[in-house]
Design a protein around this motif. Structure first.
Motif, PDB file in Angstrom:
ATOM      1  N   VAL A  15       0.854  -1.183   0.000  1.00 58.53           N
ATOM      2  CA  VAL A  15       0.000   0.000   0.000  1.00 58.53           C
ATOM      3  C   VAL A  15       0.897   1.241   0.000  1.00 58.53           C
ATOM      4  O   VAL A  15       1.943   1.280   0.660  1.00 58.53           O
ATOM      5  CB  VAL A  15      -0.925   0.000   1.225  1.00 58.53           C
ATOM      6  N   ARG A  16       0.477   2.237  -0.735  1.00 61.15           N
ATOM      7  CA  ARG A  16       1.243   3.488  -0.847  1.00 61.15           C
ATOM      8  C   ARG A  16       1.417   4.138   0.529  1.00 61.15           C
ATOM      9  O   ARG A  16       0.472   4.276   1.289  1.00 61.15           O
ATOM     10  CB  ARG A  16       0.495   4.434  -1.790  1.00 61.15           C
ATOM     11  N   GLU A  17       2.649   4.570   0.828  1.00 59.90           N
ATOM     12  CA  GLU A  17       2.938   5.261   2.073  1.00 59.90           C
ATOM     13  C   GLU A  17       3.083   6.762   1.823  1.00 59.90           C
ATOM     14  O   GLU A  17       3.705   7.176   0.847  1.00 59.90           O
ATOM     15  CB  GLU A  17       4.209   4.711   2.718  1.00 59.90           C
ATOM     16  N   VAL A  18       2.475   7.550   2.706  1.00 59.42           N
ATOM     17  CA  VAL A  18       2.523   9.008   2.604  1.00 59.42           C
ATOM     18  C   VAL A  18       2.894   9.578   3.974  1.00 59.42           C
ATOM     19  O   VAL A  18       2.956   8.850   4.967  1.00 59.42           O
ATOM     20  CB  VAL A  18       1.173   9.586   2.125  1.00 59.42           C
ATOM     21  N   GLU A  19       3.126  10.883   4.018  1.00 63.63           N
ATOM     22  CA  GLU A  19       3.443  11.551   5.272  1.00 63.63           C
ATOM     23  C   GLU A  19       2.371  12.585   5.593  1.00 63.63           C
ATOM     24  O   GLU A  19       1.800  13.203   4.691  1.00 63.63           O
ATOM     25  CB  GLU A  19       4.817  12.218   5.192  1.00 63.63           C
ATOM     26  N   ALA A  20       2.103  12.739   6.877  1.00 62.59           N
ATOM     27  CA  ALA A  20       1.160  13.760   7.346  1.00 62.59           C
ATOM     28  C   ALA A  20       1.743  14.367   8.608  1.00 62.59           C
ATOM     29  O   ALA A  20       1.699  13.756   9.678  1.00 62.59           O
ATOM     30  CB  ALA A  20      -0.210  13.157   7.605  1.00 62.59           C
ATOM     31  N   ALA A  21       2.284  15.554   8.477  1.00 60.65           N
ATOM     32  CA  ALA A  21       2.979  16.179   9.593  1.00 60.65           C
ATOM     33  C   ALA A  21       2.029  16.737  10.644  1.00 60.65           C
ATOM     34  O   ALA A  21       2.403  16.900  11.804  1.00 60.65           O
ATOM     35  CB  ALA A  21       3.896  17.291   9.081  1.00 60.65           C
ATOM     36  N   ASP A  22       0.792  17.036  10.222  1.00 55.28           N
ATOM     37  CA  ASP A  22      -0.156  17.630  11.166  1.00 55.28           C
ATOM     38  C   ASP A  22      -1.577  17.306  10.723  1.00 55.28           C
ATOM     39  O   ASP A  22      -1.799  16.632   9.712  1.00 55.28           O
ATOM     40  CB  ASP A  22       0.048  19.134  11.290  1.00 55.28           C
ATOM     41  N   VAL A  38      -1.043   4.601   3.630  1.00 55.11           N
ATOM     42  CA  VAL A  38      -0.571   4.364   4.991  1.00 55.11           C
ATOM     43  C   VAL A  38       0.220   5.572   5.455  1.00 55.11           C
ATOM     44  O   VAL A  38       1.015   6.135   4.698  1.00 55.11           O
ATOM     45  CB  VAL A  38       0.335   3.109   5.050  1.00 55.11           C
ATOM     46  N   VAL A  39      -0.011   5.968   6.712  1.00 53.44           N
ATOM     47  CA  VAL A  39       0.811   6.981   7.370  1.00 53.44           C
ATOM     48  C   VAL A  39       1.503   6.295   8.542  1.00 53.44           C
ATOM     49  O   VAL A  39       0.849   5.870   9.493  1.00 53.44           O
ATOM     50  CB  VAL A  39      -0.026   8.172   7.867  1.00 53.44           C
ATOM     51  N   PRO A 235       2.476  -0.708  15.541  1.00 53.67           N
ATOM     52  CA  PRO A 235       1.770   0.191  16.468  1.00 53.67           C
ATOM     53  C   PRO A 235       2.059   1.655  16.160  1.00 53.67           C
ATOM     54  O   PRO A 235       3.213   2.066  16.026  1.00 53.67           O
ATOM     55  CB  PRO A 235       2.331  -0.219  17.834  1.00 53.67           C
ATOM     56  N   GLY A 236       0.986   2.426  16.031  1.00 57.82           N
ATOM     57  CA  GLY A 236       1.090   3.838  15.700  1.00 57.82           C
ATOM     58  C   GLY A 236       0.848   4.158  14.244  1.00 57.82           C
ATOM     59  O   GLY A 236       0.700   5.328  13.879  1.00 57.82           O
ATOM     60  N   ASP A 237       0.796   3.130  13.375  1.00 60.66           N
ATOM     61  CA  ASP A 237       0.558   3.347  11.948  1.00 60.66           C
ATOM     62  C   ASP A 237      -0.931   3.413  11.655  1.00 60.66           C
ATOM     63  O   ASP A 237      -1.745   2.763  12.332  1.00 60.66           O
ATOM     64  CB  ASP A 237       1.162   2.207  11.115  1.00 60.66           C
ATOM     65  N   ALA A 238      -1.282   4.168  10.622  1.00 68.09           N
ATOM     66  CA  ALA A 238      -2.687   4.324  10.222  1.00 68.09           C
ATOM     67  C   ALA A 238      -2.849   3.960   8.754  1.00 68.09           C
ATOM     68  O   ALA A 238      -1.989   4.264   7.924  1.00 68.09           O
ATOM     69  CB  ALA A 238      -3.164   5.749  10.453  1.00 68.09           C
TER      70      ALA A 238
END
Length: 343
Positions: A15-22, A38-39, A235-238
């Motif tokens: 699954v594609r992984e992306v970043e979300a800083a806020d 996934v973040v 744990p902690g991944d969305a």
């Protein structure tokens, strides 16, 4: 029996992984996405995640400290089912439902931890606000203006058959690892769906055993795999799961906790599409072919291909439910359907 090589699942594209800083970045991702993403680590700061990193017992103690004194619905699987909550050979469920307090359920989980023959213990879709005090406040993501249902899923190692959900979903692994295998919504024919009126948890599920797929019995499953994606959440991944995407879910550790948010882009007062499907099975599927073809045309006219021309010849004030629905007109339509179905 022809079985797929289990390594085929490890070779599925991620699954594609992306970043979300806020929160604003997450909001933008959720607003624009029509595919999974996934973040990593977005909920790593949660106290529940931190407790789980100490130990499974620390995570259980943390949950118990917030649990309300009320009965929880829990699924108890049969020994030797490998954690698969599914049908038995007679198409009854291979697990039983019961109610118990969370301290008692957690004691069962602790007692069976590390024992291969221990029965599966699984709490699914528990409302965070109704069953816990302060847990959501201390462990949540900012979902912006979305009207979300927040749920928690707790249990021992488990395998949940591929299914889909109407709402969009953001699933966050809090304790233990989770493996998701995802398929686009149009793959339903290749997943060999089971009964619509006898389901493990209210949603129709794939009859394919993902740990031992029988390609003689389910040959089109190989085609479904061509468009599948896989991810293992730490744990902690969305993980974002779009509406109606099929997902097979596995809790991989001795103790697993997942928190998820469900929301729809449409108002809550609209009806549920699954109810319409059930009613169509009751009212249309078994009609003579010519009548069924007529109703297909009617559905296209009023539902699937509807445009302004459908009601343009009717005075605007008299169009009723042919106008865009409002809470009031939707309520009247629902009341009418209830009267008709109760006759």
């Amino acid at each position: 029996m022809a079985e797929a090589d289990p390594s085929i699942f490890a070779m599925l594209p991620p699954v594609r992984e992306v970043e979300a800083a806020d929160a604003a970045a997450l909001d933008s991702l959720l607003r624009d996405a029509d595919t999974p993403f996934v973040v990593r680590g977005i909920a790593a700061h949660w106290p529940l995640v931190q407790a789980g990193r100490q130990s499974a017992q620390a995570a259980r103690d943390y949950l118990l400290a917030h649990a309300r004194d009320r009965a929880f619905s829990v699924s108890i699987g049969t020994n030797g089912n490998g954690g698969r909550l599914f049908y038995d050979d007679d198409m009854a469920m291979n697990f039983r439902m019961m109610k118990a307090g969370l301290p008692e359920i957690m004691a069962w989980i602790a007692e069976g931890e590390g024992r291969a023959e221990a029965p599966t213990v699984y709490l699914g879709s528990v409302d965070l606000h109704e069953y816990f005090d302060g847990l959501h406040a201390a462990n949540h993501l900012d979902m912006g203006a979305r009207d979300c249902l927040a749920s928690i899923w707790i249990g021992t190692p488990a395998r949940i058959a591929a299914h889909n959900d109407v709402p969009r979903n953001l699933a966050i692994a809090a304790v233990g690892q989770r493996r998701f295998t995802l398929f686009p919504r149009q793959q339903f024919r290749n997943l060999y769906l089971g009964p619509v009126d006898n389901t493990p948890a209210g949603r129709v599920v794939s009859m394919v055993d993902f740990h031992a797929p029988d390609l003689d019995r389910h040959p089109r499953f190989a085609e479904a795999l061509e468009s599948a994606q896989m991810v293992e959440l730490r744990p902690g991944d969305a993980l974002h799961i779009p509406s109606m995407w099929w997902h097979h879910v596995e809790g991989l550790d001795g103790f697993n906790v997942l928190v998820n948010y469900w929301w729809r882009e449409t108002p809550r007062w609209l009806g549920h599409p699954q109810d319409a499907l059930h009613h169509a099975l009751l009212a249309i599927r078994d009609l003579p072919p010519d009548e069924k073809a007529h109703w297909r045309d009617m559905f296209d006219h009023y539902v699937f291909d509807a445009d302004e021309a459908v009601a343009a010849h009717i005075p605007e004030t008299a169009r009723g439910v042919l106008s865009p629905l409002t809470p009031e007109t939707a309520g009247r339509l629902r009341a009418y359907l209830l009267r008709q179905l109760s006759r």
